[in-house]
Design an enzyme around this catalytic site. Structure first.
Site: not given
Ligand code: MSP
Length: 467
Positions: A17, A20, A123, A126, A140, A143, A291, A294
């Site tokens: 995405h 990256h 997690c 992570c 977390c 997440h 942020k 998905k």
């Protein structure tokens, strides 16, 4: 001078995405720039393919993990190709070369490893143990999931033995951590009581077998960090050629700071290897204020940006939004506006206007133009050396604006001095073509050709704004 420039290796559970793409593109731009400066650069990127998270994602798609990784890593490669990103090596942690080097590295680390029964909160998102303090309402924070309570026998790396040494590396400037916020954050972390960390997992099957205990696999993060040495031949003669002789530069975002600025140098010290020279931590960006995730459904696929704005358009839009090193926000609706103003009107229009008036007769550029372009070039070099990519772009675009104003002011079409004015502008454009090369390699080539042939072809088509 030699440089090894790396990006993090990306988890294949996600598509490649914009996040990256941002780091990888920056690495590509820096590589092109330092090569232009005569340095020998090795640019390394790749994918992180082991661990519980990837195994779960593969299972969800009903695929064998290796088959799943083969497919997803290809998508990363394809995306980098579409963005004209030219790396020297693409490492996959499922490569045999990586696996061998990792095992060898562990053998050399034997004295810094011990075994212990461990209980902690893990997690999978992570891929790390979290402390109670890090949780928000028991979840977390990244997440929004409750971590799993894990009790197992693990092998540990004696991190604590190396913390003082890592601190000294940073304080002495031998390991440069930039920008300053990241250096400060690392030093603050070092003041907290960091514990030794587990480097093996008992119940995770999708990983590299732990050499001292066949019932365990190597912890995915530990193995991932080793990509930086496995890729350049750790365990073989070719390794020293890059690791010892080159300046080692890691690029990453602050989400994975601790692993890189503390764990990684400590691991290298324990293995009696050279530590990195520089770690540049860029900011974390949001999309339209949120942020990228998905769940929210706002993940941007860089391939879509390439389809819409062309490869150089996408490369420009990615790096011209906010300073490299600071957090920022990508406003999608601003893309068209920025593309039109800076590329179609700013750069594209300048080249078209000047070439339309150009003849075969070329005069030497005048002093004021030589001085003006030299000023841009000097600032450009300064900023580039500090990885200030946004500021570099600003400098180039200031020169473009100067040239457009210069045309308006001097009106070459009705001036007696027409040939001199156009020659000045042609010189400035040839400078601009050179300066944009690391960012917009195709456009740079096109402009150079157009200057040779005295013929302009549209560089960036204006786009219709929906608003
Ligand atoms: N696999 C580990 C890294 C191991 S390196 C030895 C990992 N992978 S990741 O796929 O989650 O990639 C994280 C990295 O992607 C960040 O450090 C950054 O380089 C890039 N980014 C992902 N999202 C980003 C933003 N929203 N903003 C900026 N960079 C982002 O962690």
């Amino acid at each position: 001078m030699k440089k090894l420039i790396t990006t993090p290796i990306y988890y294949v559970n996600d598509i490649a995405h914009l996040g990256h793409a941002y780091t990888t593109l920056a690495a590509d731009v820096l590589t092109r720039f330092f090569r232009e400066q005569g340095e020998q650069v090795f640019f390394l990127t790749g994918t992180d393919e082991h661990g519980a998270k990837i195994a779960e994602s593969a299972k969800k798609e009903g695929k064998d993990p290796k088959e799943f990784c083969d497919e997803k890593s290809e998508l990363f490669k394809k995306t980098w190709e579409n963005l004209n990103i030219k790396y020297d090596h693409f490492v996959r942690t499922t490569d045999e070369k990586h696996e061998k080097a990792v095992k060898k590295f562990l053998e050399n680390l034997k004295d810094s490893i011990y075994e212990k029964e461990y209980e902690g909160l893990y997690c999978t998102g992570c891929e790390k143990f979290l402390t109670e303090k890090e949780l928000v309402d028991g979840l977390c924070p990244d997440h929004k999931k409750e971590p799993e309570k894990i009790k197992e026998k693990n092998y540990f790396f004696k991190l604590k033995d190396y913390l003082n040494k890592v601190e000294k590396l940073i304080e002495s400037g031998k390991l440069k951590i930039e920008p300053d916020f990241a250096r400060k954050e690392t030093l603050a972390l070092l003041k907290q009581d960091l514990d030794d960390f587990s480097i093996s997992r008992q119940k995770v099957k999708w990983g590299i077998e732990f050499p001292f205990d066949k019932n365990q696999t190597i912890y995915v993060w530990f193995e991932a960090l080793l990509n930086y040495v496995s890729s350049i031949g750790y365990g073989t003669d070719e390794f020293n050629e890059w690791w010892d002789d080159a300046e080692i530069v890691h690029l990453l975002a602050k989400d994975i700071l601790k692993f890189h600025t503390i764990y990684w140098p400590a691991i290298l010290l324990a293995a009696k290897q050279k530590t990195p020279d520089k770690e540049f931590i860029h900011g974390f960006f949001t999309v339209d204020g949120q942020k990228m995730s998905k769940t929210i459904g706002n993940v941007i696929d860089p391939n879509d940006i390439v389809n819409e704005f062309g490869v150089d358009g996408a490369r420009y839009l990615l790096l011209s939004q906010f300073p490299f090193g600071q957090d920022g926000d990508f406003k999608k609706e601003k893309f068209i506006e920025k593309y039109n103003s800076d590329l179609a009107n700013g750069l594209g229009n300048l080249v078209a206007r000047v070439l339309k008036l150009a003849t075969d007769k070329k005069l030497e550029p005048e002093k004021n133009i030589l001085d003006r372009t030299k000023q841009t070039r000097d600032n450009y070099l300064e900023y580039f050396k500090d990885f200030k990519l946004f500021e570099v772009l600003n400098e180039i675009w200031k020169l473009i604006a100067f040239c457009n104003e210069y045309i308006d002011k001097n009106k070459p079409w009705e001036s007696e001095n027409r040939e001199q004015i156009i020659s000045n502008l042609l010189y400035a454009i040839s400078e601009i073509a050179f300066l944009i090369e690391p960012f917009l390699p195709e456009t740079s080539e096109k402009i150079k050709k157009q200057l040779e042939n005295n013929k302009s072809i549209i560089l960036f088509k204006r786009m219709l704004s929906i608003t």
